[in-house]
Scaffold this motif. Structure first.
Motif, PDB file in Angstrom:
ATOM      1  N   GLU A 180       0.847  -1.191   0.000  1.00 12.41           N
ATOM      2  CA  GLU A 180       0.000   0.000   0.000  1.00 12.41           C
ATOM      3  C   GLU A 180       0.883   1.242   0.000  1.00 12.41           C
ATOM      4  OE1 GLU A 180      -2.917   0.186   3.053  1.00 12.41           O
ATOM      5  OE2 GLU A 180      -4.028  -1.572   2.341  1.00 12.41           O
ATOM      6  N   CYS A 181       0.299   2.354  -0.364  1.00 12.33           N
ATOM      7  CA  CYS A 181       1.028   3.612  -0.342  1.00 12.33           C
ATOM      8  C   CYS A 181       1.440   3.948   1.090  1.00 12.33           C
ATOM      9  CB  CYS A 181       0.176   4.737  -0.926  1.00 12.33           C
ATOM     10  SG  CYS A 181      -0.199   4.519  -2.684  1.00 12.33           S
ATOM     11  N   GLY A 182       2.621   4.524   1.230  1.00 13.34           N
ATOM     12  CA  GLY A 182       3.168   4.770   2.557  1.00 13.34           C
ATOM     13  C   GLY A 182       3.323   6.231   2.901  1.00 13.34           C
ATOM     14  N   PRO A 183       4.057   6.527   3.959  1.00 14.03           N
ATOM     15  CA  PRO A 183       4.205   7.905   4.439  1.00 14.03           C
ATOM     16  C   PRO A 183       4.943   8.820   3.473  1.00 14.03           C
ATOM     17  CG  PRO A 183       5.660   6.421   5.649  1.00 14.03           C
ATOM     18  CD  PRO A 183       4.761   5.566   4.837  1.00 14.03           C
ATOM     19  N   HIS A 184       5.711   8.256   2.532  1.00 12.54           N
ATOM     20  CA  HIS A 184       6.454   9.076   1.588  1.00 12.54           C
ATOM     21  C   HIS A 184       5.732   9.235   0.254  1.00 12.54           C
ATOM     22  CE1 HIS A 184      10.159   9.466   4.007  1.00 12.54           C
ATOM     23  NE2 HIS A 184       9.824   8.262   4.467  1.00 12.54           N
ATOM     24  N   CYS A 185       4.562   8.631   0.143  1.00  9.16           N
ATOM     25  CA  CYS A 185       3.753   8.816  -1.064  1.00  9.16           C
ATOM     26  C   CYS A 185       2.986  10.136  -0.947  1.00  9.16           C
ATOM     27  CB  CYS A 185       2.770   7.658  -1.236  1.00  9.16           C
ATOM     28  SG  CYS A 185       3.562   6.075  -1.600  1.00  9.16           S
ATOM     29  N   ARG A 186       2.736  10.774  -2.091  1.00  6.66           N
ATOM     30  CA  ARG A 186       2.076  12.078  -2.083  1.00  6.66           C
ATOM     31  C   ARG A 186       0.569  12.001  -2.298  1.00  6.66           C
ATOM     32  NH1 ARG A 186       6.348  16.176  -5.166  1.00  6.66           N
ATOM     33  NH2 ARG A 186       8.198  15.515  -3.980  1.00  6.66           N
TER      34      ARG A 186
END
Length: 665
Positions: A487-493
């Motif tokens: 899944e998208c994480g904390p560094h994804c925008r």
């Protein structure tokens, strides 16, 4: 316990020899119409979707014997309890049209694949079914059987067959909808219209011969279908064999199929499609079909023909009918839900003037005793509970939220058995706690992440990490189980509502930890959970193998994730649809070499019971770090789970470390 198949061979109906044949022949016989459902209009091209399929229902471990003795009541109808005009028309019809009823059947709704009743051979049932399943494009049978006295292993087997078929249907439907989304977003295809996913999924399964119970016509309960089971689409009811017609409200064995020329009703859909219907739960006043115009308004008199005559004949012989209720439901993908509410007996029938001034045929049905509570009643109770409209709270609620607002929704604690309030003694843990070194392995987050400001789209960085396709559809449903989902994480925008952040955004349903005499503590939902939906994370304090060995010496409660059953592989398994289907193997995940301590900190998932036929699966997910050896354990629904039904997991077999199951409390 031995299982039996009762083959019902119905005797000829008593027919009055003095009936006025001349008068009967002058009656106007209108075109037969099905009792259609108001919100499930099907395209003309799909009117014949219910024909021909068959499922290999074989299981060499089951030993069935046959009982060919008739098991129906032959008592005559008490004519003093039936409206006189109704009796007059009934006798005239049977005298004048006996053996010729198919002349007046509407070919659109009479099964073109029907055949006469054929006795079940005196041999093992599954052998007979296996032989018939090898015949391609098998016709829908006119053979009436009743399945009784199923043993525990039989029940479990048939439940597995039904669940597998429903998972296949849901997976296909989600896949079709996703492909449709891609076409709509494509510059090449534009916004071309395509078939509804529920119809297309049913069509594909029909073409592969995967519809259930087409090689026999079952009277009474369908093996593997439980009272309270919920369906979102009419076609799914047809797929599992509960009701054989996509739109008609009465499913029946036609007179041309019956051994004695009498049609027999086997199931009905009750959804308020007729203004004269009355539904009091255990008692139903059901209006027959026919006489409506294209606007679903009563515009003509009803006749004792087709499904109406079948209902009257089922009453005459004492044949039970299955009842499925359909009604609007907020949050349903179709706008409606259909609930199987059990078996009813038709006890009375009459003809009267309806609200629109036309003659309508009515049937009184009473629910049979010794059945589980109606699913529709539980749905309404759960809805009243959620809305706070109950007159008083049920006795037994020890806590209105054991999560202490750590979850998006409250987690109730219910115990009306004893004074045990153990779940309130633990600190609630909404997400697992990993060792610090896990976050330093391979960089933090997703190594830069995606740049999708408005939400992830096909072809983005995170989609490629998942093998090119997202794991979830636009509604957040799991498309196909995989060894691991990124899944998208904390560094994804991308924003929090991105389609690739389903499991990390917490629970969306109201759960209840409850005390059970059978399983100790259990978990159920106050909401209807759709198949493929995210439920919650299975949380605990993550321990390395060495730490786990030390903790186990102290008798602490540990979970061993490496022993969970790989049920994720069942969700989206389309091997019976596509010959080249391969089980997902990307990305390759090493054996889970860790344990979870739930002795002091835990969440609602820790109270789910074990089952070899579970309704919840474990899916491994990464989003806040990149160490694939320490994924999150996310739980998803394997089927439509009704409110108040217990949630269950497959905790697996004995663990090689301790010789115990995954959970040892």
């Amino acid at each position: 316990m031995t299982s039996f198949i009762d083959l019902n061979l119905y005797p000829d109906s008593p027919v009055s020899e003095t009936a006025d044949v001349t008068t009967a022949l002058t009656l106007t016989v209108p075109k037969l119409e099905p009792k259609e459902e108001p919100f499930d209009e099907l395209p003309q091209s799909h009117n014949n979707l219910h024909t021909n399929p068959n499922l290999n229902y074989t299981n060499p471990n089951l030993n069935f014997t046959l009982n060919t003795q008739a098991d129906v009541s032959h008592e005559h109808v008490n004519e003093t309890d039936v409206y006189s005009e109704f009796n007059r028309i009934s006798k005239m019809f049977q005298t004048a049209f006996s053996g010729k009823a198919e002349k007046f059947d509407d070919n659109r709704f009479t099964d073109p694949d029907s055949r006469a009743i054929v006795p079940v051979p005196e041999e093992n049932l599954h052998t007979a079914v296996a032989d018939s399943s090898r015949r391609k494009n098998q016709q829908r049978s006119g053979e009436l059987v009743r399945v009784t006295n199923l043993g525990f292993e039989d029940e479990r087997y048939f439940r597995h067959v039904v669940r597998k078929t429903r998972m296949m249907y849901d997976s296909l439907r989600v896949l079709v909808n996703m492909e449709d989304e891609k076409r709509k977003n494509s510059h090449v295809f534009g916004r071309s219209r395509s078939a509804r996913g529920d119809l297309r999924a049913a069509t594909v399964m029909k073409e592969r011969g995967l519809w259930l119970n087409r090689d026999k016509r079952i009277v009474g309960a369908i093996p593997g279908v439980y009272v309270g089971d919920i369906f979102f689409f009419r076609m799914e009811i047809c797929v599992v064999g509960m009701h054989g017609l996509p739109q008609a409200g009465i499913d029946y064995l036609t007179s041309s199929q019956s051994s004695n020329g009498d049609p027999i009703a086997t199931s009905i859909i009750v959804s308020g499609g007729y203004e004269d219907d009355q539904d009091a739960g255990d008692v139903i006043i059901y209006t027959g079909h026919g006489g409506q115009d294209k606007y679903s308004r009563q515009a003509n008199h009803q006749r004792l023909e087709g499904g109406n005559l079948a209902m009257e004949r089922s009453m005459h012989y004492g044949i039970e009918v299955r009842v499925v209720r359909g009604f609007r439901y907020e949050g349903s993908p179709s706008g409606k839900v259909y609930v199987y509410d059990g078996l009813y007996k038709v006890v009375d029938s009459w003809l009267e003037t309806g609200k629109s001034g036309f003659g309508v045929i009515k049937f009184k049905l009473i629910r049979m005793d010794n059945q589980p509570e109606m699913g529709s009643a539980i749905l309404k109770y759960a809805e009243s509970f959620r809305k706070g409209s109950l007159q008083s709270m049920p006795r037994g609620y020890a806590s209105m939220d054991i999560s202490m607002k750590k979850e998006n929704m409250p987690v109730f604690l219910f115990n009306d058995i004893d004074d045990n309030h153990e779940p309130t003694f633990y600190e609630y843990l909404a997400t697992s706690v990993f060792p610090p070194f896990v976050y330093h392995h391979g960089g933090n987050g997703n190594n830069g992440g995606c740049n999708c400001f408005g939400g992830c789209t096909d072809g983005c960085f995170c989609a490629k990490r998942n093998g090119g396709d997202f794991a979830y559809d636009q509604s957040g449903l799991l498309v196909r189980g995989k060894p691991l989902i990124f899944e998208c994480g904390p560094h994804c925008r991308c924003p929090p509502h991105c389609r690739n952040r389903v499991s990390q955004n917490g629970v969306k349903n109201r759960f209840e930890v409850f005390r059970s005499k059978e399983t100790g503590w259990g978990v159920r939902s106050l909401d209807l959970i759709q198949a493929g939906s995210f439920i919650c994370e299975y949380t605990g304090v993550i321990l390395t193998r060495e730490q786990a060995q030390l903790f186990s010496m102290n008798g602490d409660s540990l979970i061993y994730p490496n022993r969970f059953g790989e049920r994720w592989a069942e969700w989206g398994d389309l091997s019976q649809i596509f010959s080249d289907y391969e089980r997902p193997s990307y990305p390759s995940v090493p054996p889970l070499d860790f344990a979870m301590d739930v002795s002091r900190m835990r969440n609602v998932a820790c109270y789910m019971s074990h089952s070899v036929c579970p309704n919840v699966l474990v899916q491994l997910v990464l989003y806040d770090h990149s160490n694939i050896a320490f994924p999150h354990l996310m739980l998803f629904a394997m089927e439509n789970i009704p409110p108040m039904r217990e949630l269950s997991l497959d905790y697996g077999e004995a663990d090689e470390w301790t010789g115990k199951l995954s959970i040892c409390n």
